[in-house]
Design an enzyme around this catalytic site. Structure first.
Site, mmCIF file in Angstrom:
data_model
loop_
_atom_site.group_PDB
_atom_site.id
_atom_site.type_symbol
_atom_site.label_atom_id
_atom_site.label_comp_id
_atom_site.label_asym_id
_atom_site.label_seq_id
_atom_site.Cartn_x
_atom_site.Cartn_y
_atom_site.Cartn_z
ATOM 1 N N CYS A 114 -21.636 -35.402 -18.088
ATOM 2 C CA CYS A 114 -22.665 -34.881 -17.174
ATOM 3 C C CYS A 114 -23.873 -34.294 -17.904
ATOM 4 O O CYS A 114 -24.875 -33.960 -17.269
ATOM 5 C CB CYS A 114 -22.065 -33.837 -16.252
ATOM 6 S SG CYS A 114 -20.640 -34.448 -15.367
ATOM 7 N N HIS A 241 -27.236 -29.444 -13.734
ATOM 8 C CA HIS A 241 -26.234 -30.395 -13.257
ATOM 9 C C HIS A 241 -25.583 -29.826 -11.988
ATOM 10 O O HIS A 241 -25.214 -28.654 -11.935
ATOM 11 C CB HIS A 241 -25.179 -30.604 -14.346
ATOM 12 C CG HIS A 241 -24.015 -31.391 -13.891
ATOM 13 N ND1 HIS A 241 -24.148 -32.595 -13.230
ATOM 14 C CD2 HIS A 241 -22.671 -31.156 -13.967
ATOM 15 C CE1 HIS A 241 -22.960 -33.067 -12.924
ATOM 16 N NE2 HIS A 241 -22.051 -32.207 -13.354
ATOM 17 N N ASN A 271 -21.358 -34.468 -6.862
ATOM 18 C CA ASN A 271 -21.476 -34.517 -8.322
ATOM 19 C C ASN A 271 -21.594 -35.979 -8.763
ATOM 20 O O ASN A 271 -20.620 -36.733 -8.661
ATOM 21 C CB ASN A 271 -20.230 -33.854 -8.936
ATOM 22 C CG ASN A 271 -20.279 -33.806 -10.451
ATOM 23 O OD1 ASN A 271 -21.063 -34.508 -11.089
ATOM 24 N ND2 ASN A 271 -19.422 -32.992 -11.033
HETATM 25 N N1 ACO Z 1 -9.191 -29.332 0.177
HETATM 26 C C1 ACO Z 1 -8.354 -28.340 0.469
HETATM 27 N N2 ACO Z 1 -7.693 -27.623 -0.443
HETATM 28 C C2 ACO Z 1 -7.908 -27.945 -1.726
HETATM 29 C C3 ACO Z 1 -8.772 -28.977 -2.118
HETATM 30 C C4 ACO Z 1 -9.429 -29.689 -1.102
HETATM 31 N N3 ACO Z 1 -10.288 -30.701 -1.377
HETATM 32 N N4 ACO Z 1 -8.776 -29.055 -3.472
HETATM 33 C C5 ACO Z 1 -7.949 -28.101 -3.924
HETATM 34 N N5 ACO Z 1 -7.411 -27.433 -2.859
HETATM 35 C C6 ACO Z 1 -6.454 -26.341 -2.865
HETATM 36 C C7 ACO Z 1 -5.583 -26.314 -4.096
HETATM 37 O O1 ACO Z 1 -4.485 -27.170 -3.947
HETATM 38 C C8 ACO Z 1 -5.166 -24.857 -4.126
HETATM 39 O O2 ACO Z 1 -4.137 -24.674 -3.217
HETATM 40 P P1 ACO Z 1 -2.910 -23.657 -3.538
HETATM 41 O O3 ACO Z 1 -3.577 -22.313 -3.661
HETATM 42 O O4 ACO Z 1 -2.031 -23.806 -2.360
HETATM 43 O O5 ACO Z 1 -2.322 -24.135 -4.828
HETATM 44 C C9 ACO Z 1 -6.402 -24.132 -3.588
HETATM 45 O O6 ACO Z 1 -7.173 -25.117 -2.895
HETATM 46 C C10 ACO Z 1 -7.264 -23.492 -4.647
HETATM 47 O O7 ACO Z 1 -7.470 -24.455 -5.687
HETATM 48 P P2 ACO Z 1 -8.395 -24.124 -6.898
HETATM 49 O O8 ACO Z 1 -8.359 -25.261 -7.886
HETATM 50 O O9 ACO Z 1 -8.060 -22.752 -7.404
HETATM 51 O O10 ACO Z 1 -9.843 -24.089 -6.192
HETATM 52 P P3 ACO Z 1 -11.216 -23.627 -6.787
HETATM 53 O O11 ACO Z 1 -11.772 -22.533 -5.969
HETATM 54 O O12 ACO Z 1 -11.152 -23.436 -8.280
HETATM 55 O O13 ACO Z 1 -12.137 -24.894 -6.519
HETATM 56 C C11 ACO Z 1 -13.111 -26.750 -7.717
HETATM 57 C C12 ACO Z 1 -11.827 -26.138 -7.135
HETATM 58 C C13 ACO Z 1 -14.074 -27.022 -6.576
HETATM 59 C C14 ACO Z 1 -12.736 -28.050 -8.396
HETATM 60 C C15 ACO Z 1 -13.745 -25.775 -8.727
HETATM 61 O O14 ACO Z 1 -12.797 -25.317 -9.642
HETATM 62 C C16 ACO Z 1 -14.897 -26.398 -9.493
HETATM 63 O O15 ACO Z 1 -15.908 -26.751 -8.949
HETATM 64 N N6 ACO Z 1 -14.775 -26.524 -10.833
HETATM 65 C C17 ACO Z 1 -15.840 -27.054 -11.664
HETATM 66 C C18 ACO Z 1 -15.956 -28.545 -11.543
HETATM 67 C C19 ACO Z 1 -17.056 -29.043 -12.432
HETATM 68 O O16 ACO Z 1 -17.908 -28.285 -12.854
HETATM 69 N N7 ACO Z 1 -17.110 -30.296 -12.773
HETATM 70 C C20 ACO Z 1 -18.233 -30.711 -13.647
HETATM 71 C C21 ACO Z 1 -17.949 -31.660 -14.578
HETATM 72 S S1 ACO Z 1 -17.572 -33.221 -13.840
HETATM 73 C C22 ACO Z 1 -17.731 -34.382 -15.053
HETATM 74 O O17 ACO Z 1 -18.101 -34.131 -16.151
HETATM 75 C C23 ACO Z 1 -17.382 -35.853 -14.698
#
Ligand code: ACO
Length: 319
Positions: A114, A241, A271
């Site tokens: 990215c 990004h 993204n």
């Molecule tokens: N819908 C509903 N629930 C979900 C979903 C979804 N789509 N995805 C995850 N959950 C659930 C999980 O299973 C978890 O449930 P549990 O508590 O029962 O175990 C709960 O939601 C919390 O999950 P977390 O992973 O802690 O959620 P978080 O608030 O961290 O959000 C996210 C996840 C959106 C992925 C976040 O961590 C994020 O944006 N991270 C950065 C991503 C990024 O920057 N990517 C860039 C690089 S991409 C590249 O280079 C190709």
């Protein structure tokens, strides 16, 4: 000191098919509420019949037409991607044929995940000469074909699209003061190669990537400003990004950035890896916001873990 570059035009292409959060909630156990609240994403585009090259060529054609330059003066054509149609030839070489670019234009792909767009600007700045002073950077991604549509934690985040930029080596243009880095991490964000004994999918551990992003973006911005001898007040726009709206908001509050200077379009593109920054620049260009002399900070981060940023001015008649 080396002659710098300015941005002179942009282009973009997003596939026709729009996928809403409701659409995804019919495939995996998720909801519009969860996706909107945790990421800021409402819709993203997915390819149906378009190829990666189609996206790249459409964005590149638009940027080249707007630049109105002689293609013989192109000193580089660099495509940033993690998701091209082929391993070889590169997308840039296929683009060379599609756009009828001269043989003496070096064409190659660059993978910095990215962070690809700022990496490419830095590489292109080094390749341009007085005889060939223009550079074409195209960032194109078809991530939908690398998604596991049974994994709700990744499949809701990514989309497809391409953005392009034409830059010019110009007398008086400042060095872009690029800051580029990487951490040699293959654990928290990876996509296996085509030779893997299973289908290659995006694998991401969201929270470590989130923490990495909210720490690396401010330090990257500070490093760029220090190198450029500039302050945040001298920056007109910050284009980061678009991985998660909460990451953008976190950086805004941590650095005390004026929110109106920080561009966000994650709600309707999701993204799209390295294409996020040039697609955002193109939206700003089409809105008439990229006025000559405007100074922009572009910052990306992604798999690798990589990060990169630079300061680039809009070319044209000085305001
Ligand atoms: N819908 C509903 N629930 C979900 C979903 C979804 N789509 N995805 C995850 N959950 C659930 C999980 O299973 C978890 O449930 P549990 O508590 O029962 O175990 C709960 O939601 C919390 O999950 P977390 O992973 O802690 O959620 P978080 O608030 O961290 O959000 C996210 C996840 C959106 C992925 C976040 O961590 C994020 O944006 N991270 C950065 C991503 C990024 O920057 N990517 C860039 C690089 S991409 C590249 O280079 C190709």
């Amino acid at each position: 000191m080396q002659t710098g570059i300015k941005l002179i035009s942009t282009g973009a292409y997003l596939p026709e098919k729009i996928v809403t959060n409701e659409d995804l909630s019919r495939i995996v156990d998720t909801s519009d509420e969860w996706i909107t609240k945790r990421t800021g994403i409402r819709t993203r585009h997915h390819c149906v019949s378009e190829t990666h090259l189609d996206l790249a060529a459409a964005a590149a054609r638009q940027a080249l037409e707007r630049a109105g330059i002689d293609k013989a003066q192109l000193g580089a054509c660099v495509v940033t991607t993690v998701a091209g149609d082929k391993v070889t030839p590169s997308c840039a070489c296929m683009l060379q044929a599609a756009l009828d670019l001269p043989e003496l234009t070096p064409c190659f792909d660059l993978n910095a995940a990215c962070a690809g767009f700022p990496y490419a600007l830095r590489v292109v700045q080094g390749l341009l000469t007085d005889e060939r002073p223009y550079g074409l950077v195209v960032s194109a991604e078809v991530l939908s074909r690398l998604l596991d549509f049974t994994d709700r934690s990744t499949c809701v985040l990514f989309g497809d699209g391409a953005g392009a930029a034409v830059v010019a080596r110009q007398e008086g243009a400042e060095d872009i003061h690029a800051v580029l880095g990487s951490r040699g991490n293959d654990q928290v964000l990876c996509i296996d190669g085509a030779w893997a004994d299973h289908t290659a999918h995006v694998h991401m551990e969201g929270q470590p990537v989130f923490k990495f992003a909210v720490n690396i973006i401010p330090s990257c911005i500070e490093d760029i400003l220090r190198a450029a001898g500039r302050t945040l007040e001298e920056v007109d726009l910050v284009v980061m990004h678009q991985a998660n709206e909460r990451i953008l908001d976190h950086v805004v509050s941590r650095m005390g950035l004026p929110p109106e200077k920080v561009y966000k379009n994650i709600a309707h593109i999701g993204n799209i890896s390295s294409a996020c920054i040039p697609v955002a620049l193109n939206e700003l260009y089409e809105a008439g916001r990229l006025t000559p002399g405007l100074r922009m900070l572009c910052v990306g981060f992604g798999g690798g873990l990589t990060w990169g940023g630079c300061l680039i001015e809009m070319g044209g008649k000085e305001a």
